[in-house]
Design an enzyme around this catalytic site. Structure first.
Site, PDB file in Angstrom:
ATOM      1  N   GLN A  78       0.818  -1.226   0.000  1.00 24.70           N
ATOM      2  CA  GLN A  78       0.000   0.000   0.000  1.00 24.70           C
ATOM      3  C   GLN A  78       0.850   1.275   0.000  1.00 24.70           C
ATOM      4  O   GLN A  78       0.301   2.380   0.059  1.00 24.70           O
ATOM      5  CB  GLN A  78      -0.953   0.017   1.202  1.00 24.70           C
ATOM      6  N   SER A 137       3.041  -4.726  -5.295  1.00 22.39           N
ATOM      7  CA  SER A 137       2.021  -5.355  -6.137  1.00 22.39           C
ATOM      8  C   SER A 137       1.611  -4.428  -7.281  1.00 22.39           C
ATOM      9  O   SER A 137       1.446  -3.217  -7.074  1.00 22.39           O
ATOM     10  CB  SER A 137       0.820  -5.682  -5.252  1.00 22.39           C
ATOM     11  N   THR A 153       6.470 -20.134 -16.358  1.00 28.01           N
ATOM     12  CA  THR A 153       6.647 -19.178 -17.452  1.00 28.01           C
ATOM     13  C   THR A 153       6.286 -17.779 -16.979  1.00 28.01           C
ATOM     14  O   THR A 153       5.231 -17.574 -16.378  1.00 28.01           O
ATOM     15  CB  THR A 153       5.778 -19.592 -18.659  1.00 28.01           C
ATOM     16  N   CYS A 213     -15.112  -5.999   8.657  1.00 27.66           N
ATOM     17  CA  CYS A 213     -16.179  -6.914   9.055  1.00 27.66           C
ATOM     18  C   CYS A 213     -16.232  -8.128   8.153  1.00 27.66           C
ATOM     19  O   CYS A 213     -17.299  -8.605   7.837  1.00 27.66           O
ATOM     20  CB  CYS A 213     -17.520  -6.196   9.000  1.00 27.66           C
TER      21      CYS A 213
HETATM   22  N1  PMP Z   1      -0.379  -6.600   1.630  1.00 29.12           N
HETATM   23  C1  PMP Z   1      -1.193  -5.557   1.747  1.00 29.12           C
HETATM   24  C2  PMP Z   1      -0.891  -4.492   2.776  1.00 29.12           C
HETATM   25  C3  PMP Z   1      -2.318  -5.440   0.926  1.00 29.12           C
HETATM   26  O1  PMP Z   1      -3.131  -4.391   1.064  1.00 29.12           O
HETATM   27  C4  PMP Z   1      -2.554  -6.449  -0.037  1.00 29.12           C
HETATM   28  C5  PMP Z   1      -3.754  -6.378  -0.956  1.00 29.12           C
HETATM   29  N2  PMP Z   1      -4.957  -6.047  -0.349  1.00 29.12           N
HETATM   30  C6  PMP Z   1      -1.662  -7.512  -0.134  1.00 29.12           C
HETATM   31  C7  PMP Z   1      -0.576  -7.550   0.718  1.00 29.12           C
HETATM   32  C8  PMP Z   1      -1.843  -8.593  -1.152  1.00 29.12           C
HETATM   33  O2  PMP Z   1      -1.531  -8.130  -2.443  1.00 29.12           O
HETATM   34  P1  PMP Z   1      -2.063  -8.867  -3.749  1.00 29.12           P
HETATM   35  O3  PMP Z   1      -3.504  -8.503  -3.906  1.00 29.12           O
HETATM   36  O4  PMP Z   1      -1.232  -8.337  -4.869  1.00 29.12           O
HETATM   37  O5  PMP Z   1      -1.854 -10.330  -3.526  1.00 29.12           O
END
Ligand code: PMP
Length: 379
Positions: free
Chosen positions: A176, A196, A234, A321
């Site tokens: 984030q 991500s 891959t 929730c």
């Molecule tokens: N860590 C945090 C702090 C996240 O907010 C998220 C996604 N909500 C993830 C890990 C997981 O990432 P991804 O959706 O790419 O698997």
């Protein structure tokens, strides 16, 4: 429409979509193939690695591409903790992809220490210092909390690590934070960093783990040896083409977006502040402007979410929730009981301005008042 759920996922930039279509149409080879089409696809991987490495100020060889934040977190944690006699430290406010790894490790007999968090969402530093005396093998903490937006004070964490247990590895879940804050990983004292693609206007199903040169972790998947054996299978060259474009665009917009979002957040907060029975969650000092979490007294946030959806405003109840359970983060914040069900997570976006946020604020106020009238709530 007001899409205010970028913490869940962001809308891909138009140029990301174009880059992916181009890769699918014109560069579809398997990067491992020895012929021209393979080499062509391999170029996509090379460009992605160089682009991300430049953005993080690290070496391209320190980047491993994965399927996203969840996989990066799993690789960082399970790849570092391989034996029963190792010690793993995390806190009580982490994403499920970290806490579920922690539970798995516990089930295998590993000692896992969970730091408490304070009312702003920060891990307790004095407790951290005490736990560091055990010389743990790995600490995993998130840079920005996905439910309440609190930011980790990385400097304080690395400082304590250096002083008390310099051999302990530090993993930071930056999912984030990446693309929002400037980050120079070569200087931060972080050993492993997860990010991500779909949180930065790139495609879903792509992410990365930074592994600092010299840090030894083990693979958790086995196969064809791609990504130095850490991520066999891959490579997703289509997603990587899109991700590279997302990183490129995001880098150019980052500062401007941050400032804009910061103002929008203040505006939205201001327009809601005269509503009774409202609590803004998280830290007032160290926070991501991209997240505003609010608890409304006497309200079920799911009802509020659907009210707002009718107005074309898309927000989230947070992970608060999920399946009827109050999240551990919200429990730890010690909110009064009648606020616990009423948590809304609004993700600020640079696509909107302060006037838009005023409009959204008014709509939220009306919805809250109407719901309270219907349920006869006394606020
Ligand atoms: N860590 C945090 C702090 C996240 O907010 C998220 C996604 N909500 C993830 C890990 C997981 O990432 P991804 O959706 O790419 O698997």
């Amino acid at each position: 429409m007001f899409y205010l759920d970028g913490t869940a996922t962001t809308k891909p930039y138009p140029s990301v979509i174009k880059a992916m279509v181009n890769a699918m149409e014109n560069h579809f080879g398997n990067p491992s193939s020895l012929h021209m089409l393979g080499r062509d696809a391999e170029e996509i991987l090379k460009a992605a690695r160089e682009c991300l490495a430049k953005d993080l100020n690290v070496k391209p060889k320190e980047i491993i591409f994965t399927s996203g934040g969840t996989e990066s977190n799993n690789l960082a944690i399970l790849g570092s903790i391989r034996h029963k006699n190792q010690i793993f430290v995390t806190d009580k406010a982490e994403h499920a992809s970290v806490t579920e790894c922690a539970k798995y490790l516990e089930s295998k007999g590993v000692q896992v220490c969970y730091l408490d968090i304070d009312e702003a969402g920060h891990p307790h530093l004095d407790q951290f210092e005490n736990i560091l005396k055990l010389k743990p093998d790995l600490v995993s903490l998130m840079q920005v909390n996905n439910e309440i937006g609190t930011c980790l004070d990385i400097e304080k964490i690395t400082d304590r690590l250096k002083q008390i247990s310099p051999k302990t590895l530090l993993h930071v879940d930056g999912v984030q934070a990446y693309g929002k804050f400037d980050l120079d990983l070569s200087r931060e004292g972080i050993d492993l960093y997860s990010l991500s693609g779909h949180k930065v206007h790139g495609p879903k199903g792509i992410g990365a783990l930074y592994i600092k040169e010299g840090v030894k972790i083990q693979p958790i998947l086995f196969g064809g040896g791609q990504e130095k054996g850490f991520r066999p299978g891959t490579e997703n060259s289509y997603a990587l083409a899109g991700f590279t474009e997302a990183v490129r665009v995001n880098r150019g917009e980052r500062k401007r977006d941050f400032e804009k979002v910061l103002h929008c957040r203040e505006q939205l907060k201001g327009s809601l502040s005269d509503l009774e029975g409202v609590k803004f969650l998280g830290s007032e000092e160290f926070f991501s402007p991209y997240i505003l979490s609010i608890a409304f007294q006497g309200i079920k946030s799911e009802i509020l979410l659907h009210y707002l959806e009718r107005e074309g405003i898309f927000v989230s109840t947070g992970s608060a929730c999920s399946k009827g359970k109050i999240s551990s983060v919200i429990q730890t914040l010690k909110l009064p009981k009648d606020y616990m069900d009423g948590m809304l997570r609004i993700s600020l976006s640079p696509d909107y301005d302060e006037k838009d946020m005023d409009f959204v604020g008014q709509k939220i106020k009306c919805a809250v008042q109407e719901i309270r009238q219907i349920i006869g709530g006394k606020v």
